[in-house]
Design an enzyme around this catalytic site. Sequence first.
Site, PDB file in Angstrom:
ATOM      1  N   PHE A   1       0.465  -1.079  -0.412  1.00  0.00           N
ATOM      2  CA  PHE A   1      -0.300  -0.334  -0.269  1.00  0.00           C
ATOM      3  C   PHE A   1       0.920   1.309   0.320  1.00  0.00           C
ATOM      4  O   PHE A   1       1.171   2.148  -0.536  1.00  0.00           O
ATOM      5  CB  PHE A   1      -1.012   0.172   0.960  1.00  0.00           C
ATOM      6  CG  PHE A   1      -1.344   1.253   1.162  1.00  0.00           C
ATOM      7  CD1 PHE A   1      -1.888   1.982   0.188  1.00  0.00           C
ATOM      8  CD2 PHE A   1      -1.846   1.917   2.482  1.00  0.00           C
ATOM      9  CE1 PHE A   1      -2.572   3.523   0.777  1.00  0.00           C
ATOM     10  CE2 PHE A   1      -2.575   2.499   3.091  1.00  0.00           C
ATOM     11  CZ  PHE A   1      -3.206   3.333   2.080  1.00  0.00           C
TER      12      PHE A   1
ATOM     13  N   THR B   1       4.371 -11.727  -0.915  1.00  0.00           N
ATOM     14  CA  THR B   1       2.987 -12.123   0.077  1.00  0.00           C
ATOM     15  C   THR B   1       1.839 -11.951  -0.043  1.00  0.00           C
ATOM     16  O   THR B   1       1.363 -11.229  -0.892  1.00  0.00           O
ATOM     17  CB  THR B   1       4.130 -11.743   1.429  1.00  0.00           C
ATOM     18  OG1 THR B   1       3.254 -10.737   1.732  1.00  0.00           O
ATOM     19  CG2 THR B   1       4.806 -12.385   1.550  1.00  0.00           C
TER      20      THR B   1
ATOM     21  N   ALA C   1       9.064  -2.276   3.762  1.00  0.00           N
ATOM     22  CA  ALA C   1       8.583  -4.280   3.501  1.00  0.00           C
ATOM     23  C   ALA C   1       8.940  -4.669   5.420  1.00  0.00           C
ATOM     24  O   ALA C   1       9.578  -4.987   5.677  1.00  0.00           O
ATOM     25  CB  ALA C   1      10.091  -5.041   2.875  1.00  0.00           C
TER      26      ALA C   1
ATOM     27  N   THR D   1       5.899   2.606  12.438  1.00  0.00           N
ATOM     28  CA  THR D   1       4.640   3.021  13.071  1.00  0.00           C
ATOM     29  C   THR D   1       4.382   3.444  14.043  1.00  0.00           C
ATOM     30  O   THR D   1       5.434   3.198  15.630  1.00  0.00           O
ATOM     31  CB  THR D   1       3.974   1.744  12.991  1.00  0.00           C
ATOM     32  OG1 THR D   1       2.144   1.588  13.238  1.00  0.00           O
ATOM     33  CG2 THR D   1       4.703   0.245  13.965  1.00  0.00           C
ATOM     34  N   ASP D   2       3.306   4.277  14.903  1.00  0.00           N
ATOM     35  CA  ASP D   2       3.318   4.961  15.908  1.00  0.00           C
ATOM     36  C   ASP D   2       3.241   3.921  16.505  1.00  0.00           C
ATOM     37  O   ASP D   2       3.532   4.124  18.279  1.00  0.00           O
ATOM     38  CB  ASP D   2       1.816   5.839  15.779  1.00  0.00           C
ATOM     39  CG  ASP D   2       0.310   5.600  15.186  1.00  0.00           C
ATOM     40  OD1 ASP D   2       0.851   4.341  14.605  1.00  0.00           O
ATOM     41  OD2 ASP D   2      -0.327   6.519  15.053  1.00  0.00           O
ATOM     42  N   GLU D   3       3.025   2.591  16.651  1.00  0.00           N
ATOM     43  CA  GLU D   3       1.898   1.539  17.283  1.00  0.00           C
ATOM     44  C   GLU D   3       3.644   1.326  18.130  1.00  0.00           C
ATOM     45  O   GLU D   3       3.298   0.398  19.070  1.00  0.00           O
ATOM     46  CB  GLU D   3       1.716   0.723  16.438  1.00  0.00           C
ATOM     47  CG  GLU D   3       0.058   0.379  16.380  1.00  0.00           C
ATOM     48  CD  GLU D   3      -0.528  -0.846  15.366  1.00  0.00           C
ATOM     49  OE1 GLU D   3      -0.681  -1.500  15.791  1.00  0.00           O
ATOM     50  OE2 GLU D   3      -0.513  -0.367  14.306  1.00  0.00           O
TER      51      GLU D   3
ATOM     52  N   TYR E   1       3.128  -7.673  16.620  1.00  0.00           N
ATOM     53  CA  TYR E   1       4.082  -6.887  15.752  1.00  0.00           C
ATOM     54  C   TYR E   1       4.490  -5.835  15.683  1.00  0.00           C
ATOM     55  O   TYR E   1       5.117  -4.768  15.208  1.00  0.00           O
ATOM     56  CB  TYR E   1       2.109  -6.206  14.748  1.00  0.00           C
ATOM     57  CG  TYR E   1       2.610  -4.694  12.999  1.00  0.00           C
ATOM     58  CD1 TYR E   1       3.417  -4.986  12.507  1.00  0.00           C
ATOM     59  CD2 TYR E   1       1.585  -3.975  14.109  1.00  0.00           C
ATOM     60  CE1 TYR E   1       3.814  -3.948  12.206  1.00  0.00           C
ATOM     61  CE2 TYR E   1       2.271  -3.107  13.209  1.00  0.00           C
ATOM     62  CZ  TYR E   1       3.213  -2.957  12.152  1.00  0.00           C
ATOM     63  OH  TYR E   1       2.620  -2.080  11.361  1.00  0.00           O
TER      64      TYR E   1
ATOM     65  N   LYS F   1       8.539  -4.634  14.872  1.00  0.00           N
ATOM     66  CA  LYS F   1       8.376  -3.106  14.209  1.00  0.00           C
ATOM     67  C   LYS F   1       9.873  -2.453  14.824  1.00  0.00           C
ATOM     68  O   LYS F   1      10.975  -1.631  14.999  1.00  0.00           O
ATOM     69  CB  LYS F   1       6.949  -2.355  14.218  1.00  0.00           C
ATOM     70  CG  LYS F   1       6.854  -2.714  12.915  1.00  0.00           C
ATOM     71  CD  LYS F   1       7.569  -2.684  12.103  1.00  0.00           C
ATOM     72  CE  LYS F   1       7.123  -1.285  11.416  1.00  0.00           C
ATOM     73  NZ  LYS F   1       8.277  -1.639   9.559  1.00  0.00           N
TER      74      LYS F   1
ATOM     75  N   VAL G   1     -17.748  -3.957  13.588  1.00  0.00           N
ATOM     76  CA  VAL G   1     -16.755  -3.403  14.796  1.00  0.00           C
ATOM     77  C   VAL G   1     -16.101  -3.886  15.907  1.00  0.00           C
ATOM     78  O   VAL G   1     -16.980  -4.542  16.520  1.00  0.00           O
ATOM     79  CB  VAL G   1     -17.271  -1.760  14.198  1.00  0.00           C
ATOM     80  CG1 VAL G   1     -16.458  -0.932  15.475  1.00  0.00           C
ATOM     81  CG2 VAL G   1     -17.972  -1.752  13.075  1.00  0.00           C
TER      82      VAL G   1
ATOM     83  N   ASN H   1     -13.400   4.739  15.541  1.00  0.00           N
ATOM     84  CA  ASN H   1     -13.697   3.828  14.942  1.00  0.00           C
ATOM     85  C   ASN H   1     -14.930   3.503  14.070  1.00  0.00           C
ATOM     86  O   ASN H   1     -14.405   3.656  12.665  1.00  0.00           O
ATOM     87  CB  ASN H   1     -12.955   2.193  14.853  1.00  0.00           C
ATOM     88  CG  ASN H   1     -11.654   2.222  14.740  1.00  0.00           C
ATOM     89  OD1 ASN H   1     -10.950   3.254  14.308  1.00  0.00           O
ATOM     90  ND2 ASN H   1     -10.876   0.822  15.344  1.00  0.00           N
TER      91      ASN H   1
END
Length: 339
Positions: free
Chosen positions: A11, A36, A82, A125-127, A153, A157, A209, A252
Amino acid sequence: MTIFVTGGAGFIGSNFIFHILKKYPDYRVVCLDKLTYAGNLSTLASVEGNKNFRFVKIDICDRQAVFNLFKEEKPHTVVNFAAESHVDRSIADPEIFLKTNILGTATLMDACREYGIKRFHQVSTDEVYGDLPLDRPDLFFTEKTPIHTSSPYSSSKAAADLLALAYYRTYGLPVTVSRCSNNYGPYHFPEKLIPLMIANALNDKPLPVYGTGENVRDWLYVEDHCKAIDLIIHKGKAGEVYNVGGHNEMRNIDIVKLICKELGKPESLIIYVSDRKGHDLRYAIDPTKIHTELGWLPETKFSDGIKKTVKWYLENRKWWEDIISGEYKNYYEKMYGNA
């Protein structure tokens, strides 16, 4: 100048390739992607004929293949998109996230050391910061916020970020890191919130949701993110981390309702499902540093960006319908099967 873009069939990576080829017609872009499930070569169809573009199917964990390509192309800059990036998938199967996101990053940086690149940029990422409370809208993630991950995840990162910064300190590798908020826009894989809701709504399918939908995310239009990375790789200071945020916080549930409104679909399609394990409550980035040092600010308001995104999905149904049907996986064989 040759730029390697890893994960370029995904993306954000694909949108970055479009941005670079349009803005810098004298740059050569080499896209490295393993293809992938989330890599879609058809996304890059519009640039396949560009003389300054090359696609190479490669696993960034394949040390020999990576080093061979570096030796052949001698890149000036490497931008690493990636990554395995879906939180739910990381909860179900963490191992591939550790391999790709950590070991793959290390392989790329070892090749960068060997062949003397001028900039390695790690897209993060901000995560990695964990989450913020819903009742403290005054709090934001800054570059000094402690790492406090919630999922396999985000942990993978964070590990890659720290490894990149260690390569800068130990080896002098010219590294920069950016941590962005949630992206949205064209070519977003339809397992993520916004494209999933658009696709399901168009097909009159339920809109699932998590929990009560109160979780808040800071949304960044993908084109704005690409402009930020462009600035960082050209003007950013080696060894630094830059937060890239949209100042577009949304719950969300409000996003799903907005998509229903844009598409003229009833909110009765919304269903509430069991909440994600360890689901972060709120993400919000303070982009003061990148604004002050590099002059970047997000240009796209969410109200405008979501309209553009919905319009794109309406006009490009074949792209996402091929993904849902699985047909997109055959594109590489059609294009390169006899190579």
